[in-house]
Enzyme design. Structure first.
Site, PDB file in Angstrom:
ATOM      1  N   ARG A 110      36.872  29.295  26.800  1.00  0.00           N
ATOM      2  CA  ARG A 110      37.089  29.878  28.120  1.00  0.00           C
ATOM      3  C   ARG A 110      36.585  28.908  29.190  1.00  0.00           C
ATOM      4  O   ARG A 110      35.398  28.589  29.243  1.00  0.00           O
ATOM      5  CB  ARG A 110      36.329  31.209  28.207  1.00  0.00           C
ATOM      6  CG  ARG A 110      36.640  32.054  29.430  1.00  0.00           C
ATOM      7  CD  ARG A 110      36.187  33.483  29.216  1.00  0.00           C
ATOM      8  NE  ARG A 110      37.020  34.106  28.192  1.00  0.00           N
ATOM      9  CZ  ARG A 110      38.245  34.589  28.408  1.00  0.00           C
ATOM     10  NH1 ARG A 110      38.744  34.598  29.621  1.00  0.00           N
ATOM     11  NH2 ARG A 110      38.950  35.086  27.426  1.00  0.00           N
ATOM     12  N   TYR A 115      20.876  20.223  30.696  1.00  0.00           N
ATOM     13  CA  TYR A 115      21.254  20.104  32.114  1.00  0.00           C
ATOM     14  C   TYR A 115      21.860  18.737  32.371  1.00  0.00           C
ATOM     15  O   TYR A 115      21.304  17.732  31.948  1.00  0.00           O
ATOM     16  CB  TYR A 115      20.037  20.298  33.029  1.00  0.00           C
ATOM     17  CG  TYR A 115      20.200  21.542  33.883  1.00  0.00           C
ATOM     18  CD1 TYR A 115      21.206  21.605  34.831  1.00  0.00           C
ATOM     19  CD2 TYR A 115      19.391  22.645  33.691  1.00  0.00           C
ATOM     20  CE1 TYR A 115      21.392  22.755  35.579  1.00  0.00           C
ATOM     21  CE2 TYR A 115      19.572  23.805  34.431  1.00  0.00           C
ATOM     22  CZ  TYR A 115      20.578  23.841  35.379  1.00  0.00           C
ATOM     23  OH  TYR A 115      20.775  24.987  36.104  1.00  0.00           O
ATOM     24  N   LYS A 163      44.016  29.955  27.548  1.00  0.00           N
ATOM     25  CA  LYS A 163      45.229  30.772  27.412  1.00  0.00           C
ATOM     26  C   LYS A 163      46.133  30.115  26.360  1.00  0.00           C
ATOM     27  O   LYS A 163      45.723  30.018  25.217  1.00  0.00           O
ATOM     28  CB  LYS A 163      45.861  30.984  28.780  1.00  0.00           C
ATOM     29  CG  LYS A 163      44.913  31.786  29.699  1.00  0.00           C
ATOM     30  CD  LYS A 163      45.448  32.024  31.090  1.00  0.00           C
ATOM     31  CE  LYS A 163      44.410  32.789  31.919  1.00  0.00           C
ATOM     32  NZ  LYS A 163      44.816  32.910  33.346  1.00  0.00           N
TER      33      LYS A 163
END
Ligand SMILES: *Cc1c(COP(=O)(O)O)cnc(C)c1O
Length: 414
Positions: free
Chosen positions: A233, A52, A227
């Site tokens: 991602r 975290y 992309k």
């Protein structure tokens, strides 16, 4: 591969194997997809997922952040170097949250945004009514012109002067041409708007120096990292120095909670890969492949939106071939070519049917394919259309497509 998962969860291990097999077998022409390096994959699957780290390097709400701080600083530095940007924020979970952050950093719900309409190549997050961008803001859209199917910047200026948007959004998911960033910046300045450019699709071409960069012109540039950029991602924002504070604050605590530190480290790996000379070669080849594919398809009587392409994607209007987009997508899938149906400008079909398909070269270029393979793909497409009711002929074509793919192994080490 996936031996450890198999021991715990054979069902998921089976799915992972099957998906690897599918990615290896089919010719991936979805313009928004790519294949990451093993280094990126390994980093995504690392222990950094356990951490975290709400906040930013040096200003976290949790202890034990010394190592993830280093990873995030590296990612930020590399993103700035790669795009020649003043500042970078590397925490967006996706391209969509990057856009949400950028919009809300500059305007309040109810304010007006002006972007390219979805049916003319824009993205859902550029103000579509079903998306947060259309729900939170008063969205108005510009379109491409009939005939040449490109953007008319004089018209955009007139519309902006009429509408006086708070934000002018550039960028697209299905626009095969370059943009006039200078004109957009001057339009934004003239009406007192912030100019946000979303380079999600073209970021890798920009990084490789084969496509003009919006970074010197736009106030804020948002992007995905998965992309043409070929990373994990996720999303990234680069901006002018004076905007970083607002961007940071809107990302966290405004929108997101804990950052995905494993993905941020993988973005750092991606940016480093993009800084290598080999990536420039990759970007150029992606562009060259799209050119070759475009001219081969035009030779075979296919119709392309705007008549061609300046980037990694083409929009094929299938109507002259007697098919709609949905039928073409299914036909191509039957010969192991994966793409997506897509509306073309002024489409008369619904978004579930469409008149076109979108084809992209980034993934096949990563596999090492070049001009010969692009011509072969155009040939397979042409023959598939001609023999679309002939099951045997389609089986033969599928064999040809898969055979061609086998010469370019994907993740051979797995
Ligand atoms: C893909 C894309 C996005 C959204 O990215 P996600 O990571 O899928 O949320 C945003 N804008 C444009 C122009 C895109 O092409």
């Amino acid at each position: 591969m996936y031996d450890v998962v198999r021991q715990t969860d054979p069902e998921i291990a089976g799915i992972l194997e099957a998906e690897l097999g599918r990615q290896r077998t089919q010719l991936e022409m979805i313009a928004s997809e790519n294949f990451t390096s093993r280094a990126v994959l390994e980093t995504m699957g690392s222990v950094l997922t356990n951490k975290y780290a709400e906040g930013y390097p040096g200003k976290r709400y949790y202890g034990g952040c010394v190592h993830v701080d280093e990873a995030e600083m590296l990612a930020k530095r590399r993103a700035c170097k790669l795009f020649g940007a003043d500042r970078a924020m590397v925490q967006p979970h996706s391209g969509s949250t990057a856009n949400m952050t950028a919009y809300l950093a500059f305007c309040k719900p109810g304010d007006k945004i002006l972007g390219l309409s979805l049916s003319h190549g824009g993205h859902l997050t550029h103000g579509h009514p079903v998306n947060f961008s259309g729900l939170f803001f008063e969205a108005v859209h510009y379109e491409v012109e009939p005939g040449h199917e490109t953007i008319d910047y004089d018209k955009m200026r007139e519309q902006a002067k009429r509408e006086r948007p708070r934000i002018l959004v550039g960028g697209a998911s299905a626009y095969p041409r370059t943009w006039d960033y200078e004109a957009m910046k001057s339009i934004a300045d003239e009406v007192g708007a912030v100019f946000i450019f979303d380079m999600a699709h073209i970021a890798g071409l920009v990084a490789g120096g084969v496509h003009p960069s919006p970074v010197p012109f736009a106030d804020v540039v948002t992007s995905t990292t998965h992309k043409t950029l070929r990373g994990p991602r996720g999303g990234v924002i680069v901006c002018k120095k004076e905007h970083l504070k607002a961007i940071n604050k809107m990302n966290f605590p405004g929108i997101q909670g804990g950052p995905l530190m494993h993905m941020i480290a993988a973005k750092a790996v991606c940016f480093l890969e993009c800084l290598q000379p080999e990536f420039k070669t990759y970007a150029q080849q992606t562009l060259d492949n799209a050119q070759v594919l475009a001219s081969a398809l035009l030779d075979k009587g296919f119709k392309l939106a705007s008549g061609g392409t300046d980037n990694h994607l083409l929009l094929v209007n299938c109507k002259p071939k007697g098919l709609n987009g949905k039928e073409m997508e299914e036909l191509l899938e039957s010969v192991s070519i994966t793409c997506n149906k897509n509306t073309v400008p002024f489409d008369e079909e619904s978004p579930f049917v469409t008149s076109g398909v979108r084809l992209g070269t980034p993934a096949l270029t990563t596999r090492g394919m070049g001009a010969d393979e692009m011509r072969k793909i155009a040939d397979i497409m042409d023959r598939a259309v001609a023999s679309r009711d002939d099951e045997n002929a389609l089986v033969i074509l599928r064999g040809e497509a898969e055979e061609m793919g086998k010469a370019f192994p994907l993740y051979p080490e797995f």
